[in-house]
Each structure stands twice: as structure tokens, then as C-alpha cells.
Design an enzyme around this catalytic site. Structure first.
Site, short mmCIF file in Angstrom:
data_model
loop_
_atom_site.label_atom_id
_atom_site.label_comp_id
_atom_site.label_asym_id
_atom_site.label_seq_id
_atom_site.Cartn_x
_atom_site.Cartn_y
_atom_site.Cartn_z
N GLU A 241 -10.10 3.47 0.40
CA GLU A 241 -9.04 2.14 0.65
C GLU A 241 -8.06 2.42 1.94
O GLU A 241 -7.67 3.56 1.94
CB GLU A 241 -8.19 1.98 -0.73
CG GLU A 241 -8.67 1.40 -1.87
CD GLU A 241 -7.86 0.99 -2.61
OE1 GLU A 241 -7.18 0.21 -2.31
OE2 GLU A 241 -7.82 1.15 -4.00
N ARG A 242 -8.30 1.24 2.80
CA ARG A 242 -7.29 1.37 3.83
C ARG A 242 -5.86 1.17 3.15
O ARG A 242 -5.66 0.57 2.15
CB ARG A 242 -7.55 0.19 4.65
CG ARG A 242 -7.29 -1.13 4.15
CD ARG A 242 -7.34 -2.28 5.13
NE ARG A 242 -7.09 -3.60 4.48
CZ ARG A 242 -7.05 -4.85 4.92
NH1 ARG A 242 -7.27 -4.87 6.22
NH2 ARG A 242 -6.43 -5.77 4.44
N CYS B 264 -4.39 -6.95 -4.52
CA CYS B 264 -5.17 -5.73 -5.10
C CYS B 264 -5.38 -6.19 -6.38
O CYS B 264 -4.56 -6.65 -7.25
CB CYS B 264 -4.07 -4.63 -5.23
SG CYS B 264 -4.33 -3.25 -6.14
N GLY B 265 -6.88 -6.00 -6.85
CA GLY B 265 -7.05 -6.44 -8.12
C GLY B 265 -6.66 -5.54 -9.25
O GLY B 265 -6.11 -6.37 -10.20
N ASN C 239 0.98 -1.16 -0.02
CA ASN C 239 -0.03 -0.02 -0.15
C ASN C 239 0.74 1.10 0.05
O ASN C 239 1.98 1.16 0.40
CB ASN C 239 -0.73 0.13 1.25
CG ASN C 239 -2.25 -0.79 0.99
OD1 ASN C 239 -2.79 -0.95 0.06
ND2 ASN C 239 -2.72 -1.44 1.98
N ASN D 218 -11.73 -2.04 3.86
CA ASN D 218 -11.73 -1.04 2.72
C ASN D 218 -13.29 -0.78 2.69
O ASN D 218 -13.94 -1.80 3.06
CB ASN D 218 -11.56 -1.68 1.32
CG ASN D 218 -10.15 -2.06 1.13
OD1 ASN D 218 -9.22 -1.19 1.25
ND2 ASN D 218 -9.88 -3.23 1.39
N CYS E 239 -10.86 0.43 -7.51
CA CYS E 239 -10.22 -0.64 -6.63
C CYS E 239 -10.86 -1.78 -7.38
O CYS E 239 -11.99 -2.11 -6.91
CB CYS E 239 -10.71 -0.25 -5.13
SG CYS E 239 -10.40 -1.77 -4.05
N GLY E 240 -10.01 -2.69 -7.61
CA GLY E 240 -10.23 -3.81 -8.28
C GLY E 240 -11.08 -4.80 -7.29
O GLY E 240 -12.14 -5.60 -7.60
#
EC number: 5.1.1.7
Length: 261
Positions: free
Chosen positions: A188-189, A74-75, A65, A170, A198-199
Site C-alpha cells: 500500500e502506498r 479505503c475499503g 494514510n 497500490n 486492503c479492501g
């Protein structure tokens, strides 16, 4: 040490990408990773991703992150690393790679990456929201007006509140466009702010909306702030298999930076 990096974005979710097969950079250098992701003092990104060798797959994805800490799946980052691996000639149009949540399969065609996500066997229905894990934990709730919603403030309140606490979740805010389309804004955290896309978040939204009965479709269109994505799946009672996230992954630029500067 000077390193070559690449900047990628997937519907506005942006990442610093590094071919760590040649550098062997450390995994616990939190401060350096956070600095590189800083938009004023570094390159600027929502996260940093190492591409590494893997004995059981085409490559390995190691994701951080923006705060510098290694994180869950993470998508959009997964889609971008597939495009990166294709650029490096590590793969052609199909691959298998490992990430923190296990093995993923993906294809790439004309810059569009279709990434298989993990199966979802449990969706928790709560009063006013749903919760599920799509490789990362996601809180999903419907809102009538996403334009005026204070995403950062409300997202942070939920992210740090009960029952999530210090680990956090999230947070996705959703409005329905039609029977198979939804608009999504995500806090998003790790970034601790809204991201343009965000995927794992849109994947969670698609499954949650199907589970809740907002749609009967198994191919869902999601409109994130950074652009459109698609999520498809097969529902078997309350389990979701063959989950795929599809969308563009684009190289923005290439550069050189001092890892420790």
C-alpha cells in the site's frame, strides 16, 4: 488536548478511529496523524479515520494514510467506520456515508459489514498486469509463488516506477486458489509496506480476475494475509456495478492520548 480514540481492525488492516463531531480536530495536521499511526511512538495503525457530521448522509469519513496525508478511499477503513458508527449509535444496521470518492451504502450484521464500493467502468489490460481504480488506484498482477515473493521490495519498485511515478499506485500480487477464490498480498502506498489486508485492493483483484477471464463468478472469495473477504458485483459488458466488499470489522481497544504530545 486529550482525545478519546478507538482502535479497529478489518482482517488485520488496522485504524485509529476518532469521533471528530466533538473535537473539531484540524484536517492538515500531518505530523500529528503520522505520529499517532506510528507503531513505536504512537498508537500504531495503517491509517487514521475521523467520523464527522454530514448534512446529506448519516456521517462523513475522512481518511488518512499512516504517513499523515489524506488519501483516497479505503475499503477496510470504510467497513470499520460503519462498525464504529454503529457502536456510537449514530446508525443501526444500515447507513449512507460520504467519503472522498462519494456516497457509500453499507449494512452491518453481527459485526460483518457489507460496504458498497464505487462502480468500475474501466479496466486497463497491460502486458503482465491490469490497472483499475476502485476508489484508490490498483496495479494487479498474477504471481505463482506468493510465499517467497519480496512484497515490500517488489511492491515499492512498481509503486514508484513507470507509469505511476510520484503519485504512485497500490500493488496487488495474486495467486489463484480455485474458480472463485484467490489469494492476495498487497503493498500500500502511504503505508509504504505490505499490509495484512486492503479492501479496495481485494475489490480490484476480484474485478480484474473476472475481467481477465480467470473466473466467471460474480461473487469472489479473497484470502488476504489478515483473513477472508468477499467481493460481489454485477458485470455488464466491461463495466462493474453493485460492487460490494464484505467482511468483519472489530473494535480492538479504546484509549485516551494527548493529540499534540
Amino acid at each position: 488536548m486529550n482525545i478519546t480514540f478507538y482502535k479497529y481492525q478489518g482482517t488485520g488492516n488496522d485504524f485509529v478511529m476518532i469521533d471528530n463531531r466533538q473535537y473539531n480536530l484540524p484536517k492538515n495536521d500531518t505530523k500529528t496523524v503520522a505520529r499517532l499511526c506510528d507503531r513505536r511512538f504512537g498508537i500504531g495503525a495503517d491509517g487514521l479515520i475521523f467520523l464527522e457530521n454530514d448534512e446529506s448522509a448519516d456521517f462523513k469519513m475522512v481518511y488518512y494514510n499512516a504517513d499523515g496525508n489524506q488519501s483516497t478511499m479505503c475499503g477496510n477503513g470504510g467497513r470499520c467506520i460503519v462498525a464504529f458508527a454503529n457502536y456510537l449509535n449514530v446508525i443501526e444496521d444500515e447507513c449512507r456515508f460520504t467519503a472522498i470518492d462519494g456516497l457509500h451504502h453499507a449494512t452491518i450484521t453481527n459485526g460483518i459489514v457489507k460496504l458498497q464500493m464505487q462502480d468500475v467502468t474501466k479496466v486497463e489490460q497491460h502486458t503482465g498486469h491490469l490497472f483499475l481504480d476502485t476508489g484508490s488506484p490498483h496495479h494487479v498482477q498474477i504471481e505463482t509463488d506468493l510465499d517467497t515473493l519480496q512484497i515490500k521490495d517488489k511492491g515499492a519498485q512498481i509503486r514508484y516506477g513507470e507509469p505511476y511515478g510520484a503519485v504512485g499506485s497500490n500493488v496487488n500480487f495474486v495467486s489463484k486458489i480455485n474458480d472463485n477464490s484467490f489469494r492476495v498480498r498487497t503493498y500500500e502506498r502511504g503505508v509504504e509496506d505490505e499490509t495484512l489486508s486492503c479492501g479496495t485492493g481485494v475489490t480490484a483483484v476480484a474485478i480484474a480476475m473476472n475481467f481477465q477471464g480467470e473466473t466467471d463468478e460474480e461473487l469472489i472469495k479473497l484470502q488476504s494475509e489478515g483473513g477472508p473477504l468477499e467481493v460481489s458485483f454485477t458485470r455488464e459488458q466491461d463495466s462493474y456495478t453493485n460492487v460490494f466488499l464484505k467482511g468483519p470489522a472489530i473494535q480492538v481497544f479504546k484509549g485516551v492520548i494527548d493529540w499534540k504530545h
